[in-house]
Design a protein around this motif. Sequence first.
Motif, short mmCIF file in Angstrom:
data_model
loop_
_atom_site.label_atom_id
_atom_site.label_comp_id
_atom_site.label_asym_id
_atom_site.label_seq_id
_atom_site.Cartn_x
_atom_site.Cartn_y
_atom_site.Cartn_z
N SER A 38 0.52 7.63 5.92
CA SER A 38 0.93 8.29 4.67
C SER A 38 2.45 8.43 4.58
CB SER A 38 0.23 9.64 4.51
OG SER A 38 0.58 10.51 5.54
N ASN A 39 3.14 8.53 5.71
CA ASN A 39 4.62 8.58 5.66
C ASN A 39 5.20 7.29 5.10
OD1 ASN A 39 4.82 11.19 6.80
ND2 ASN A 39 4.51 10.32 8.84
N ARG A 40 4.58 6.21 5.49
CA ARG A 40 5.05 4.91 4.98
C ARG A 40 4.76 4.79 3.48
NH1 ARG A 40 2.34 -0.20 5.03
NH2 ARG A 40 3.82 -1.79 4.36
N PHE A 41 3.58 5.28 3.07
CA PHE A 41 3.23 5.28 1.64
C PHE A 41 4.32 6.02 0.85
CE2 PHE A 41 1.07 7.09 -2.07
CZ PHE A 41 0.28 6.04 -2.52
N VAL A 42 4.67 7.20 1.34
CA VAL A 42 5.65 8.03 0.64
C VAL A 42 7.03 7.38 0.65
CG1 VAL A 42 6.90 10.23 0.75
CG2 VAL A 42 4.41 10.19 1.07
N SER A 43 7.47 6.92 1.82
CA SER A 43 8.85 6.40 1.89
C SER A 43 8.99 5.08 1.12
CB SER A 43 9.29 6.23 3.35
OG SER A 43 8.44 5.33 4.01
N THR A 44 7.92 4.30 1.10
CA THR A 44 7.98 3.03 0.37
C THR A 44 8.10 3.25 -1.14
OG1 THR A 44 6.65 1.94 2.05
CG2 THR A 44 6.77 0.84 -0.09
N LEU A 45 7.34 4.20 -1.65
CA LEU A 45 7.24 4.31 -3.11
C LEU A 45 8.31 5.23 -3.73
CD1 LEU A 45 3.35 4.53 -3.42
CD2 LEU A 45 4.81 2.53 -3.80
N THR A 46 8.83 6.14 -2.94
CA THR A 46 9.82 7.07 -3.49
C THR A 46 11.05 6.30 -3.98
OG1 THR A 46 9.06 8.81 -2.00
CG2 THR A 46 11.25 9.11 -2.95
N GLY A 47 11.47 6.63 -5.19
CA GLY A 47 12.63 5.97 -5.78
C GLY A 47 12.27 4.81 -6.69
N GLN A 48 11.02 4.36 -6.63
CA GLN A 48 10.62 3.24 -7.50
C GLN A 48 10.06 3.76 -8.83
OE1 GLN A 48 8.89 -0.32 -5.83
NE2 GLN A 48 8.90 0.56 -3.75
N THR A 49 10.10 2.88 -9.82
CA THR A 49 9.61 3.22 -11.16
C THR A 49 8.29 2.50 -11.42
OG1 THR A 49 11.84 3.60 -11.98
CG2 THR A 49 10.18 3.02 -13.63
N ILE A 50 7.36 3.19 -12.06
CA ILE A 50 6.06 2.59 -12.39
C ILE A 50 6.25 1.64 -13.58
CG2 ILE A 50 3.68 3.01 -13.16
CD1 ILE A 50 3.84 5.75 -11.75
N ARG A 51 5.92 0.38 -13.37
CA ARG A 51 6.15 -0.65 -14.39
C ARG A 51 4.89 -1.03 -15.13
NH1 ARG A 51 11.35 0.06 -15.34
NH2 ARG A 51 12.61 -0.13 -13.43
N ASP A 52 3.75 -0.93 -14.46
CA ASP A 52 2.51 -1.36 -15.12
C ASP A 52 1.33 -0.78 -14.34
OD1 ASP A 52 0.85 -2.60 -16.93
OD2 ASP A 52 1.19 -4.64 -16.18
N ILE A 53 0.17 -0.76 -14.98
CA ILE A 53 -1.06 -0.41 -14.26
C ILE A 53 -2.08 -1.50 -14.56
CG2 ILE A 53 -2.84 1.32 -13.83
CD1 ILE A 53 -1.04 3.44 -15.04
N ASP A 54 -2.57 -2.10 -13.51
CA ASP A 54 -3.57 -3.16 -13.62
C ASP A 54 -4.90 -2.57 -13.15
OD1 ASP A 54 -4.73 -5.68 -13.87
OD2 ASP A 54 -3.82 -6.50 -12.03
N ARG A 55 -5.94 -3.36 -13.23
CA ARG A 55 -7.24 -2.91 -12.76
C ARG A 55 -8.04 -4.12 -12.30
NH1 ARG A 55 -11.79 -3.60 -14.35
NH2 ARG A 55 -11.12 -4.39 -16.36
N LEU A 56 -8.71 -3.97 -11.17
CA LEU A 56 -9.65 -5.00 -10.73
C LEU A 56 -10.94 -4.30 -10.35
CD1 LEU A 56 -7.33 -7.20 -10.53
CD2 LEU A 56 -8.51 -7.96 -8.49
N GLY A 57 -12.02 -4.63 -11.02
CA GLY A 57 -13.25 -3.90 -10.77
C GLY A 57 -12.99 -2.42 -11.02
N LYS A 58 -13.33 -1.61 -10.02
CA LYS A 58 -13.14 -0.17 -10.18
C LYS A 58 -11.82 0.31 -9.57
CE LYS A 58 -18.14 0.17 -9.57
NZ LYS A 58 -19.22 0.77 -8.76
N TYR A 59 -10.98 -0.63 -9.16
CA TYR A 59 -9.68 -0.24 -8.58
C TYR A 59 -8.59 -0.23 -9.64
CZ TYR A 59 -11.30 -1.11 -3.74
OH TYR A 59 -11.96 -1.09 -2.54
N LEU A 60 -7.79 0.82 -9.64
CA LEU A 60 -6.54 0.83 -10.40
C LEU A 60 -5.47 0.25 -9.50
CD1 LEU A 60 -6.64 4.47 -11.79
CD2 LEU A 60 -6.80 2.38 -13.18
N VAL A 61 -4.53 -0.52 -10.10
CA VAL A 61 -3.41 -1.06 -9.34
C VAL A 61 -2.12 -0.62 -10.03
CG1 VAL A 61 -2.36 -3.10 -8.32
CG2 VAL A 61 -4.82 -3.11 -8.84
N PHE A 62 -1.37 0.24 -9.39
CA PHE A 62 -0.09 0.69 -9.93
C PHE A 62 0.99 -0.28 -9.45
CE2 PHE A 62 -0.89 5.08 -11.51
CZ PHE A 62 -2.21 5.23 -11.09
#
Length: 270
Positions: A38-62
Amino acid sequence: MPELPEVETVRRTLKHFVIGKEIKAIQVHYDKIIVGDSNRFVSTLTGQTIRDIDRLGKYLVFILDRDAFVSHLRMEGKYHLVDAAAPLNKHQHLSFVFSDGTALRYQDTRKFGRLELVSKETYPYDLPLSKLGPEPWEADPEAIYQKIHRSSLPIKTLLLDQRIMTGIGNIYANEICFSMSINPTTPGKRVSKKRITELIAVSKEILEQAIAQGGTTIHSFDANGITGLFQMQLKVHMQKVCPVCDGPITKEMVRGRGTYYCQACQKKKG
DNA sequence: ACGTCCTCCTGTTCGC
DNA sequence: TGCGAACAGGAGGACG
């Protein structure tokens, strides 16, 4: 909770709220919700901007600037956009705090949902999405038939297998079997190629109608307070009386899942 | 490879 | 009424 139509409704709704927002901080309040570190999840995404949301089956993809993450809501996952200062309720396990003072909260009573970093470039071909079969509108009848015609499992159970086709869950599996007039316990091996072709067409039609209605709200689904209307159209799931013959709807467990059908209208085996 | 069972959690409903 | 069991829209892993 959500099956493909509900997840698609969440995707469309959420896009209006979060596209273009910059993640200033991420607070993880229950870290088993994150697959991997979870630390990697947080450090990787912090500072980035959400550009799109995709979906495959029942998964959302940010999709963000350089990375992406998938979110599977499982039974009860929901997103809410709130003021960043709003008090955290006991079922909110993660907050994406945006630079504009709002926050996207992930709420999940049963804590079954999961979020996971994936590659922005190759996510459809990597785990966990690479395991998914086609959505019904992409499905080739011959290929689906090949995956079903040797199985002794009930056709309804096979409809729930995301590796064969993806997007269908328990509600729509019941509805699809009803629309086909097929007994949900019919073994896959007894379903003809012609009926499989029909099954795909019916699946497509029912999911499309449900998307048009904003999904099904039974008890917990909502997309930022927006609830679906498809429950008005349910013909067998959670119903007592068959809308076609007025006979009773039977409920029984099929491989551990609540299964609703009309014994009079769904006699067909195959 | 295939099928069955168990597990992850909490809240609500059902049956005695 | 009380209380434990069963069930809820999902899926992954262990096991035979």
